[in-house]
Design an enzyme around this catalytic site. Structure first.
Site, PDB file in Angstrom:
ATOM      1  N   MET A  80       0.835  -1.204   0.000  1.00 22.15           N
ATOM      2  CA  MET A  80       0.000   0.000   0.000  1.00 22.15           C
ATOM      3  C   MET A  80       0.875   1.261   0.000  1.00 22.15           C
ATOM      4  O   MET A  80       0.374   2.354   0.277  1.00 22.15           O
ATOM      5  CB  MET A  80      -0.934   0.002   1.209  1.00 22.15           C
ATOM      6  CG  MET A  80      -1.876  -1.207   1.200  1.00 22.15           C
ATOM      7  SD  MET A  80      -3.396  -0.936   2.107  1.00 22.15           S
ATOM      8  CE  MET A  80      -2.765  -0.590   3.723  1.00 22.15           C
ATOM      9  N   ALA A 123       4.066   4.051   0.913  1.00 24.61           N
ATOM     10  CA  ALA A 123       4.761   4.649   2.070  1.00 24.61           C
ATOM     11  C   ALA A 123       5.895   3.714   2.494  1.00 24.61           C
ATOM     12  O   ALA A 123       5.966   3.263   3.638  1.00 24.61           O
ATOM     13  CB  ALA A 123       3.803   4.938   3.225  1.00 24.61           C
ATOM     14  N   HIS A 155       9.280  -2.979   3.453  1.00 25.07           N
ATOM     15  CA  HIS A 155       8.917  -3.160   2.039  1.00 25.07           C
ATOM     16  C   HIS A 155      10.167  -3.478   1.205  1.00 25.07           C
ATOM     17  O   HIS A 155      10.136  -4.349   0.337  1.00 25.07           O
ATOM     18  CB  HIS A 155       8.270  -1.889   1.475  1.00 25.07           C
ATOM     19  CG  HIS A 155       6.975  -1.503   2.117  1.00 25.07           C
ATOM     20  ND1 HIS A 155       6.883  -0.475   3.020  1.00 25.07           N
ATOM     21  CD2 HIS A 155       5.714  -2.007   1.985  1.00 25.07           C
ATOM     22  CE1 HIS A 155       5.619  -0.347   3.414  1.00 25.07           C
ATOM     23  NE2 HIS A 155       4.892  -1.269   2.808  1.00 25.07           N
ATOM     24  N   GLN A 214     -10.070  -2.958   2.330  1.00 26.85           N
ATOM     25  CA  GLN A 214      -9.558  -3.543   3.576  1.00 26.85           C
ATOM     26  C   GLN A 214      -9.565  -2.553   4.731  1.00 26.85           C
ATOM     27  O   GLN A 214      -9.060  -2.855   5.805  1.00 26.85           O
ATOM     28  CB  GLN A 214      -8.169  -4.157   3.354  1.00 26.85           C
ATOM     29  CG  GLN A 214      -7.053  -3.180   3.082  1.00 26.85           C
ATOM     30  CD  GLN A 214      -5.782  -3.909   2.674  1.00 26.85           C
ATOM     31  OE1 GLN A 214      -5.699  -4.486   1.595  1.00 26.85           O
ATOM     32  NE2 GLN A 214      -4.783  -3.895   3.547  1.00 26.85           N
ATOM     33  N   GLN A 225       6.247 -11.180   7.644  1.00 28.60           N
ATOM     34  CA  GLN A 225       5.837 -11.886   8.864  1.00 28.60           C
ATOM     35  C   GLN A 225       5.176 -10.922   9.852  1.00 28.60           C
ATOM     36  O   GLN A 225       4.392 -11.319  10.703  1.00 28.60           O
ATOM     37  CB  GLN A 225       7.071 -12.553   9.499  1.00 28.60           C
ATOM     38  CG  GLN A 225       6.832 -13.260  10.813  1.00 28.60           C
ATOM     39  CD  GLN A 225       5.867 -14.437  10.695  1.00 28.60           C
ATOM     40  OE1 GLN A 225       5.749 -15.050   9.635  1.00 28.60           O
ATOM     41  NE2 GLN A 225       5.179 -14.751  11.779  1.00 28.60           N
ATOM     42  N   LYS A 226       5.481  -9.631   9.707  1.00 32.36           N
ATOM     43  CA  LYS A 226       4.850  -8.588  10.530  1.00 32.36           C
ATOM     44  C   LYS A 226       3.330  -8.758  10.580  1.00 32.36           C
ATOM     45  O   LYS A 226       2.703  -8.526  11.601  1.00 32.36           O
ATOM     46  CB  LYS A 226       5.225  -7.229   9.925  1.00 32.36           C
ATOM     47  CG  LYS A 226       4.335  -6.074  10.277  1.00 32.36           C
ATOM     48  CD  LYS A 226       4.770  -5.432  11.549  1.00 32.36           C
ATOM     49  CE  LYS A 226       4.084  -4.137  11.870  1.00 32.36           C
ATOM     50  NZ  LYS A 226       2.769  -3.905  11.348  1.00 32.36           N
ATOM     51  N   ASP A 227       2.749  -9.144   9.421  1.00 34.98           N
ATOM     52  CA  ASP A 227       1.298  -9.363   9.344  1.00 34.98           C
ATOM     53  C   ASP A 227       1.041 -10.866   9.308  1.00 34.98           C
ATOM     54  O   ASP A 227       0.667 -11.431   8.279  1.00 34.98           O
ATOM     55  CB  ASP A 227       0.738  -8.651   8.112  1.00 34.98           C
ATOM     56  CG  ASP A 227       0.923  -7.147   8.205  1.00 34.98           C
ATOM     57  OD1 ASP A 227       0.135  -6.488   8.877  1.00 34.98           O
ATOM     58  OD2 ASP A 227       1.918  -6.636   7.640  1.00 34.98           O
ATOM     59  N   GLN A 287      -2.318 -12.215   8.176  1.00 35.77           N
ATOM     60  CA  GLN A 287      -2.495 -12.022   6.730  1.00 35.77           C
ATOM     61  C   GLN A 287      -1.845 -13.176   5.971  1.00 35.77           C
ATOM     62  O   GLN A 287      -2.417 -13.720   5.018  1.00 35.77           O
ATOM     63  CB  GLN A 287      -1.857 -10.680   6.330  1.00 35.77           C
ATOM     64  CG  GLN A 287      -1.764 -10.443   4.834  1.00 35.77           C
ATOM     65  CD  GLN A 287      -1.376  -9.009   4.536  1.00 35.77           C
ATOM     66  OE1 GLN A 287      -2.231  -8.140   4.491  1.00 35.77           O
ATOM     67  NE2 GLN A 287      -0.106  -8.750   4.339  1.00 35.77           N
ATOM     68  N   SER A 343       6.447   0.194  10.249  1.00 31.99           N
ATOM     69  CA  SER A 343       5.084   0.215   9.730  1.00 31.99           C
ATOM     70  C   SER A 343       4.836   1.597   9.142  1.00 31.99           C
ATOM     71  O   SER A 343       5.314   2.598   9.691  1.00 31.99           O
ATOM     72  CB  SER A 343       4.083  -0.037  10.864  1.00 31.99           C
ATOM     73  OG  SER A 343       2.785   0.374  10.467  1.00 31.99           O
TER      74      SER A 343
HETATM   75  P1  AMP Z   1       1.627  -2.661   3.542  1.00 36.74           P
HETATM   76  O1  AMP Z   1       2.141  -1.691   2.525  1.00 36.74           O
HETATM   77  O2  AMP Z   1       1.646  -2.137   4.945  1.00 36.74           O
HETATM   78  O3  AMP Z   1       0.329  -3.318   3.146  1.00 36.74           O
HETATM   79  O4  AMP Z   1       2.680  -3.843   3.592  1.00 36.74           O
HETATM   80  C1  AMP Z   1       3.064  -4.502   2.412  1.00 36.74           C
HETATM   81  C2  AMP Z   1       3.826  -5.746   2.778  1.00 36.74           C
HETATM   82  O5  AMP Z   1       4.970  -5.385   3.548  1.00 36.74           O
HETATM   83  C3  AMP Z   1       3.008  -6.718   3.630  1.00 36.74           C
HETATM   84  O6  AMP Z   1       3.258  -8.037   3.187  1.00 36.74           O
HETATM   85  C4  AMP Z   1       3.559  -6.491   5.010  1.00 36.74           C
HETATM   86  O7  AMP Z   1       3.463  -7.637   5.838  1.00 36.74           O
HETATM   87  C5  AMP Z   1       5.007  -6.173   4.707  1.00 36.74           C
HETATM   88  N1  AMP Z   1       5.602  -5.433   5.822  1.00 36.74           N
HETATM   89  C6  AMP Z   1       5.121  -4.329   6.425  1.00 36.74           C
HETATM   90  N2  AMP Z   1       5.913  -3.962   7.454  1.00 36.74           N
HETATM   91  C7  AMP Z   1       6.921  -4.867   7.501  1.00 36.74           C
HETATM   92  C8  AMP Z   1       8.061  -5.043   8.332  1.00 36.74           C
HETATM   93  N3  AMP Z   1       8.330  -4.215   9.341  1.00 36.74           N
HETATM   94  N4  AMP Z   1       8.874  -6.090   8.080  1.00 36.74           N
HETATM   95  C9  AMP Z   1       8.613  -6.955   7.064  1.00 36.74           C
HETATM   96  N5  AMP Z   1       7.557  -6.836   6.237  1.00 36.74           N
HETATM   97  C10 AMP Z   1       6.721  -5.819   6.446  1.00 36.74           C
END
Ligand code: AMP
Length: 253
Positions: free
Chosen positions: A25, A27, A32, A56, A143-145, A148, A180
């Site tokens: 998403m 940022a 990422h 979501q 793994q953070k999520d 998911q 995050s």
């Molecule tokens: P998002 O843009 O927040 O939807 O995250 C995109 C992907 O990045 C998802 O698969 C998240 O689980 C992963 N992600 C977000 N934060 C972290 C992190 N601190 N470490 C590893 N993966 C992450």
């Protein structure tokens, strides 16, 4: 790196060899970038999607406020080895009349799903769409999520999808806070308080973690029997909702 806005243009991208997809998403932070680098190391073509998926977000959540900076994201993605950045408008993915959803029933109803009704329906549906559009050999998630990942692995197995879900360890700031995009909402004071979350999880014990989080606005702290098993928690610090987890038994992963 190419920036592509439509499904048609994405499908027209030339590709021989393996394709790695990283749904995001935007940022972007080091979490990422770790996903992009993992995809780069294992595939001939790396596609990242940048889409703040309205489906979501709940009605009272931060969809409008969610941090967006496509220019900076594009630069970071390119530097991390992404070949194609898919950044569509919402109407490209949710055309008028859209009404088909993926529900991963029990798994998506617990923990995050209990506190964010409909969240995983939005996640599973957008991921299935992205898998159908991109046709990746591998898709990369953090793994953070943890929930998911569990929901998406279940969907892949239940719907016989030909994609391998690859999981990248949680990337943290040196003080332990999991990176995050939502950390940007935290004031310096709140960020200090937020450190209670990784410190509580580091005990790897639900009762101890619960005790350490006492006084914070806690949605849940629980052991979840995903693969691998994790201690997961969600807390609110001010207006910001943070989730994190720690793996309990790596040997079963
Ligand atoms: P998002 O843009 O927040 O939807 O995250 C995109 C992907 O990045 C998802 O698969 C998240 O689980 C992963 N992600 C977000 N934060 C972290 C992190 N601190 N470490 C590893 N993966 C992450």
């Amino acid at each position: 790196m190419k920036i592509v806005r439509t499904i048609e243009d994405l499908r027209a991208q030339p590709c021989d060899g393996t394709v790695g997809l990283v749904p995001t998403m935007g940022a972007f932070h080091e979490g990422h970038l770790a996903l992009f680098r993992a995809a780069r190391a294992e595939n001939d073509l790396v596609v990242a999607s940048l889409f703040v998926n309205p489906a979501q977000f709940g009605a009272n959540e931060d969809l409008a406020a969610y941090p967006r900076d496509e220019e900076r994201d594009a630069q970071e993605a390119e530097e991390a080895g992404v070949d194609v950045l898919f950044a569509p408008d919402a109407t490209e993915l949710y055309p008028p009349g859209f009404q088909t959803w993926v529900d991963v029933e029990q798994l998506a109803g617990r923990l995050e799903g209990e506190h964010r009704p409909g969240h995983f329906r939005g996640v599973a549906t957008i991921c299935l769409k992205l898998f159908n559009i991109v046709g990746p050999d591998r898709a990369y998630f953090g793994q953070k999520d943890a929930q998911q990942v569990a929901v998406l692995k279940r969907m892949v197995r239940d719907l016989d999808l030909e994609v391998e879900i690859r999981v990248v360890p949680t990337v943290r700031d040196p003080d332990g806070l999991a990176l995050s995009s939502r950390n940007a909402y935290l004031s310096p004071e709140e960020r200090k308080l937020a450190l209670t979350l990784p410190r509580a999880l580091a005990t790897k014990d639900a009762a101890q973690a619960r005790a350490r989080l006492n006084g914070l606005d806690v949605d849940y702290v629980e052991v979840a029997d995903f693969e691998p098993r994790v201690l997961v928690a969600a807390v609110r610090v001010g207006k910001t909702r943070l989730i994190d987890n720690v793996v309990l038994d790596k040997e079963r992963s």
